[in-house]
Design a protein around this motif. Structure first.
Motif, PDB file in Angstrom:
ATOM      1  N   ALA A  62       0.850  -1.209   0.000  1.00  0.00           N
ATOM      2  CA  ALA A  62       0.000   0.000   0.000  1.00  0.00           C
ATOM      3  C   ALA A  62       0.881   1.253   0.000  1.00  0.00           C
ATOM      4  O   ALA A  62       0.633   2.204  -0.741  1.00  0.00           O
ATOM      5  N   TRP A  63       1.934   1.253   0.833  1.00  0.00           N
ATOM      6  CA  TRP A  63       2.839   2.415   0.878  1.00  0.00           C
ATOM      7  C   TRP A  63       3.498   2.638  -0.481  1.00  0.00           C
ATOM      8  O   TRP A  63       3.525   3.760  -0.991  1.00  0.00           O
ATOM      9  N   LYS A  64       3.995   1.524  -1.076  1.00  0.00           N
ATOM     10  CA  LYS A  64       4.696   1.658  -2.367  1.00  0.00           C
ATOM     11  C   LYS A  64       3.794   2.305  -3.402  1.00  0.00           C
ATOM     12  O   LYS A  64       4.201   3.191  -4.140  1.00  0.00           O
ATOM     13  N   PHE A 109       0.380  18.049   6.109  1.00  0.00           N
ATOM     14  CA  PHE A 109       1.075  18.238   7.390  1.00  0.00           C
ATOM     15  C   PHE A 109       2.591  18.031   7.278  1.00  0.00           C
ATOM     16  O   PHE A 109       3.353  18.678   7.973  1.00  0.00           O
ATOM     17  N   ALA A 110       3.014  17.127   6.371  1.00  0.00           N
ATOM     18  CA  ALA A 110       4.468  16.915   6.230  1.00  0.00           C
ATOM     19  C   ALA A 110       5.144  18.176   5.696  1.00  0.00           C
ATOM     20  O   ALA A 110       6.317  18.417   5.971  1.00  0.00           O
ATOM     21  N   GLY A 111       4.400  18.991   4.939  1.00  0.00           N
ATOM     22  CA  GLY A 111       5.031  20.155   4.328  1.00  0.00           C
ATOM     23  C   GLY A 111       4.675  21.470   4.998  1.00  0.00           C
ATOM     24  O   GLY A 111       5.045  22.523   4.504  1.00  0.00           O
ATOM     25  N   PRO A 118      15.273   4.998   0.283  1.00  0.00           N
ATOM     26  CA  PRO A 118      13.996   4.915  -0.452  1.00  0.00           C
ATOM     27  C   PRO A 118      12.802   5.532   0.269  1.00  0.00           C
ATOM     28  O   PRO A 118      11.755   5.732  -0.330  1.00  0.00           O
ATOM     29  N   ARG A 119      12.957   5.842   1.569  1.00  0.00           N
ATOM     30  CA  ARG A 119      11.818   6.407   2.277  1.00  0.00           C
ATOM     31  C   ARG A 119      12.074   7.871   2.636  1.00  0.00           C
ATOM     32  O   ARG A 119      11.471   8.428   3.575  1.00  0.00           O
ATOM     33  N   SER A 120      12.985   8.514   1.935  1.00  0.00           N
ATOM     34  CA  SER A 120      13.303   9.906   2.277  1.00  0.00           C
ATOM     35  C   SER A 120      12.134  10.817   1.914  1.00  0.00           C
ATOM     36  O   SER A 120      11.140  10.357   1.353  1.00  0.00           O
ATOM     37  N   CYS A 121      12.276  12.120   2.199  1.00  0.00           N
ATOM     38  CA  CYS A 121      11.162  13.058   2.020  1.00  0.00           C
ATOM     39  C   CYS A 121      10.633  13.067   0.585  1.00  0.00           C
ATOM     40  O   CYS A 121      11.394  13.270  -0.361  1.00  0.00           O
ATOM     41  N   PRO A 148      11.772  18.260  -3.604  1.00  0.00           N
ATOM     42  CA  PRO A 148      11.860  19.274  -4.672  1.00  0.00           C
ATOM     43  C   PRO A 148      10.893  20.441  -4.450  1.00  0.00           C
ATOM     44  O   PRO A 148      11.232  21.589  -4.730  1.00  0.00           O
ATOM     45  N   VAL A 149       9.697  20.146  -3.912  1.00  0.00           N
ATOM     46  CA  VAL A 149       8.719  21.218  -3.643  1.00  0.00           C
ATOM     47  C   VAL A 149       9.278  22.135  -2.557  1.00  0.00           C
ATOM     48  O   VAL A 149       9.230  23.367  -2.662  1.00  0.00           O
ATOM     49  N   ALA A 150       9.820  21.514  -1.495  1.00  0.00           N
ATOM     50  CA  ALA A 150      10.327  22.291  -0.366  1.00  0.00           C
ATOM     51  C   ALA A 150      11.460  23.203  -0.801  1.00  0.00           C
ATOM     52  O   ALA A 150      11.516  24.379  -0.428  1.00  0.00           O
TER      53      ALA A 150
HETATM   54  C1  HEM Z   1      12.224  21.780   4.421  1.00  0.00           C
HETATM   55  C2  HEM Z   1      11.112  21.076   4.358  1.00  0.00           C
HETATM   56  C3  HEM Z   1      11.010  19.597   4.634  1.00  0.00           C
HETATM   57  C4  HEM Z   1      11.799  18.787   5.405  1.00  0.00           C
HETATM   58  C5  HEM Z   1      13.023  19.175   6.219  1.00  0.00           C
HETATM   59  C6  HEM Z   1      11.251  17.448   5.333  1.00  0.00           C
HETATM   60  C7  HEM Z   1      11.781  16.344   5.966  1.00  0.00           C
HETATM   61  C8  HEM Z   1      11.226  15.073   5.927  1.00  0.00           C
HETATM   62  C9  HEM Z   1      11.745  13.928   6.632  1.00  0.00           C
HETATM   63  C10 HEM Z   1      12.965  13.937   7.533  1.00  0.00           C
HETATM   64  C11 HEM Z   1      10.948  12.876   6.359  1.00  0.00           C
HETATM   65  C12 HEM Z   1      11.085  11.448   6.907  1.00  0.00           C
HETATM   66  C13 HEM Z   1      11.900  10.629   5.938  1.00  0.00           C
HETATM   67  C14 HEM Z   1      12.336   9.297   6.489  1.00  0.00           C
HETATM   68  O1  HEM Z   1      11.567   8.561   7.092  1.00  0.00           O
HETATM   69  O2  HEM Z   1      13.520   8.988   6.309  1.00  0.00           O
HETATM   70  C15 HEM Z   1       9.914  13.338   5.458  1.00  0.00           C
HETATM   71  C16 HEM Z   1       8.916  12.533   4.943  1.00  0.00           C
HETATM   72  C17 HEM Z   1       7.914  12.995   4.122  1.00  0.00           C
HETATM   73  N1  HEM Z   1       7.798  14.265   3.615  1.00  0.00           N
HETATM   74 FE1  HEM Z   1       9.012  15.833   3.972  1.00  0.00          FE
HETATM   75  N2  HEM Z   1      10.132  17.467   4.548  1.00  0.00           N
HETATM   76  C18 HEM Z   1       9.945  18.754   4.084  1.00  0.00           C
HETATM   77  C19 HEM Z   1       8.956  19.199   3.242  1.00  0.00           C
HETATM   78  C20 HEM Z   1       7.976  18.409   2.679  1.00  0.00           C
HETATM   79  C21 HEM Z   1       6.963  18.869   1.741  1.00  0.00           C
HETATM   80  C22 HEM Z   1       6.836  20.284   1.194  1.00  0.00           C
HETATM   81  C23 HEM Z   1       6.164  17.793   1.459  1.00  0.00           C
HETATM   82  C24 HEM Z   1       4.980  17.708   0.519  1.00  0.00           C
HETATM   83  C25 HEM Z   1       4.863  18.372  -0.603  1.00  0.00           C
HETATM   84  C26 HEM Z   1       6.691  16.657   2.196  1.00  0.00           C
HETATM   85  C27 HEM Z   1       6.155  15.397   2.159  1.00  0.00           C
HETATM   86  C28 HEM Z   1       6.652  14.309   2.851  1.00  0.00           C
HETATM   87  C29 HEM Z   1       6.010  13.003   2.864  1.00  0.00           C
HETATM   88  C30 HEM Z   1       4.706  12.616   2.164  1.00  0.00           C
HETATM   89  C31 HEM Z   1       6.815  12.174   3.657  1.00  0.00           C
HETATM   90  C32 HEM Z   1       6.584  10.702   3.993  1.00  0.00           C
HETATM   91  C33 HEM Z   1       7.417   9.851   3.025  1.00  0.00           C
HETATM   92  C34 HEM Z   1       7.224   8.349   3.220  1.00  0.00           C
HETATM   93  O3  HEM Z   1       6.952   7.906   4.339  1.00  0.00           O
HETATM   94  O4  HEM Z   1       7.400   7.643   2.234  1.00  0.00           O
HETATM   95  N3  HEM Z   1       7.772  17.068   2.929  1.00  0.00           N
HETATM   96  N4  HEM Z   1      10.119  14.686   5.210  1.00  0.00           N
END
Ligand code: HEM
Length: 495
Positions: free
Chosen positions: A122-124, A301-303, A436-439, A443-445
């Motif tokens: 599901a995650w993939k 919420f992540a962004g 593979p699980r990084s943010c 690119p948007v950020a």
């Molecule tokens: C400077 C801004 C941001 C930082 C520092 C950041 C950092 C991170 C980090 C540390 C993770 C966890 C990765 C891991 O488990 O190794 C993450 C996951 C994630 N981020 Fe970001 N993030 C940023 C902005 C954003 C934005 C703008 C979005 C959406 C457009 C976003 C969407 C996500 C999503 C969906 C995940 C979950 C990925 C997954 O579990 O597969 N993030 N982010």
């Protein structure tokens, strides 16, 4: 009776001691860490340090090593600290550390759906689709860059309307960042006065401070008991409901609209992919409405805090350093002149680009990092980390690693510049994590931070209010380690 009391008072301590020794023996394969007692685990250490902040786990690594175990009650959390250990874990053991460590609280909020808290197939599927849509909205079509530029322009106008007087920029910044995601997801934006926006931001603030309270820890340790009790955990759980029901409503509206030739936003793309999957009759497909709702929630919420917090820090840190602001202004004037700045200009503005990176390194917007969970037994540095263990890659410790950064605790844009002033991409800059699980939104950020900050810095000179010589750079005690509340003056440069 007295004999029974006497034997109990002798037996009980012996039994407790035996139980404690058994616990220590069963935990011998885990990496070392603060001594863990029955029930409380290593929580005594947090009480001893008067709370958990961005430095707590970094200090613990100095004492126990870069791979150490912290027991929260009976839950082991294995921390990876510093660049070498984090990279080894997330890259060399990428498959073993792939799952998200969802705890009872986050399991309740996410139901294992969406992107950030899902695992396995599901995650993939969600991740692949999320990545594809963000690329389509961003790459080549300028949809994303146009939306960010519109929001940045609105922010400039709001700051200009303060006429150089001290004002609190936090709500305006959060509104702009929030609107970029909203327009990508739903196709519209909210004004700062909209009561729904206010509600959403209040619930986000509540969650950020709730995550560091004893009620949060109690919920993670005893979820079924806490579910029956009133308290702040109930409010925290309810606060996530708003965005979920809003997304549901938007999906309904999108379904009712006439389909357009080109998908307009995230919901359009997802619904069209869902339709294609339906036609394939694949029983394993996880593209469905529930997953769409949770994906919107996760991306929003992540962004939100991760971008708005570095923007708040940028204003504060630069207001403390007028020389850095002047250098950025001059670089933009010399290179771009009066033309519009676009994201591609980051290649021509090395000093500005370096400062934006250094702000994210020096004041990272995540307290430690997002937890993972082992998908199998992982052998790392002589320890056996059993399947199902929670792993915390401490990304803050990577950004402050004194083996790699010349002045880790000092703001220093030279960390990202060579001796000729060219921008240097540093492999130790792991704020977006790695593997593979990084943010998903990196690119948007990057685009948002660059466009928002360059737009603001070419128009305004930021200063502390009269009477304040310098802002404190001590973070507030919350999950995003954001600045403490502050008011700033945005003085127009053309004055
Ligand atoms: C400077 C801004 C941001 C930082 C520092 C950041 C950092 C991170 C980090 C540390 C993770 C966890 C990765 C891991 O488990 O190794 C993450 C996951 C994630 N981020 Fe970001 N993030 C940023 C902005 C954003 C934005 C703008 C979005 C959406 C457009 C976003 C969407 C996500 C999503 C969906 C995940 C979950 C990925 C997954 O579990 O597969 N993030 N982010």
């Amino acid at each position: 009776m007295a004999e029974i009391q006497l034997s109990l008072s002798v037996l009980l301590p012996i039994l407790l001691l035996l139980y404690f020794l058994k616990l220590l023996w069963s935990r011998r394969h885990y990496p070392p860490g603060p001594l863990a007692f029955p029930i409380i685990g290593g929580l005594w250490r947090i009480a001893f340090e008067k709370g958990f902040d961005g430095m707590t786990a970094i200090k613990a690594a100095k004492q126990y090593g870069n791979v150490f175990t912290f027991w929260v009650g009976h839950f082991p959390l294995v921390f990876l600290s510093g660049f070498d250990a984090v990279k080894e874990g997330l890259v060399d053991h990428a498959e073993g550390f792939l799952d998200r460590g969802s705890t009872p609280f986050y399991e309740k909020v996410s139901e294992g759906k969406g992107i950030a808290f899902a695992n396995g197939h599901a995650w993939k599927q969600q991740r692949r689709l999320g990545q594809m849509v963000l690329t389509k909205l961003g790459a080549g079509k300028r949809i994303m860059e146009d939306k960010i530029e519109d929001e940045a322009q609105q922010l400039v106008e709001i700051f200009a309307s303060q006429k150089g007087k001290p004002f609190d920029p936090i709500l305006f910044i959060t509104n702009s960042v929030s609107n970029v995601t909203f327009s990508l997801m739903f196709g519209y934006r909210w004004s700062v006065e909209d009561p729904n926006f206010e509600k959403l931001i209040k619930s986000n603030e509540y969650m950020l401070s709730f995550g560091l309270t004893i009620f949060y820890v109690l919920y993670e340790l005893f979820p079924s008991i806490m579910d029956r009790l009133p308290g702040p955990h109930k409010k925290a759980l309810e606060s996530t409901e708003m965005l979920l029901s809003l997304s549901k409503e938007e999906i309904r509206k999108h379904r009712e609209q006439e389909p357009t030739q080109e998908p307009r936003d995230f919901i359009d793309y997802y619904l069209s992919e869902m339709e294609k999957e339906k036609n394939k009759n694949d029983p394993t497909s996880a593209l469905d409405e529930e997953n769409l709702i949770h994906s919107i929630h996760d991306i929003y919420f992540a962004g939100l805090e991760t971008i708005s917090t570095p923007m708040k820090w940028a204003l504060l840190i630069l207001a403390n350093r007028p020389d850095v602001q002047d250098k950025i202004f001059k670089e933009i004037e010399d290179v771009v002149g009066s033309s519009n700045i676009c994201y591609d200009d980051h290649k021509r503005l090395p000093y500005t680009h370096a400062v934006i990176h250094e702000i994210q390194r020096y004041r990272y917007p995540i307290l430690v990092g997002a937890a993972r969970q082992t998908t199998r037994d992982v052998h790392m540095r002589g320890y056996i980390i059993p399947k199902g263990t929670y792993i915390v890659p401490n990304l803050r410790s990577v950004l402050l690693d004194d083996e790699y950064w010349e002045t880790p605790h000092k703001f220093n844009p030279n960390h990202f510049l060579d001796k000729d002033g060219n921008f240097v991409a540093r492999k130790e800059f792991l704020g977006f994590s790695t593997g593979p699980r990084s943010c998903l939104g990196e690119p948007v950020a990057r685009m948002e931070l660059f466009i928002f900050l360059t737009r603001l810095l070419r128009v305004f000179n930021f200063q502390p209010p009269p009477g304040i010589k310098e802002f404190t750079e001590e973070p507030a005690k919350n999950l995003s380690a954001s600045p403490q509340p502050f008011k700033v003056c945005a003085i127009p440069r053309n004055n």
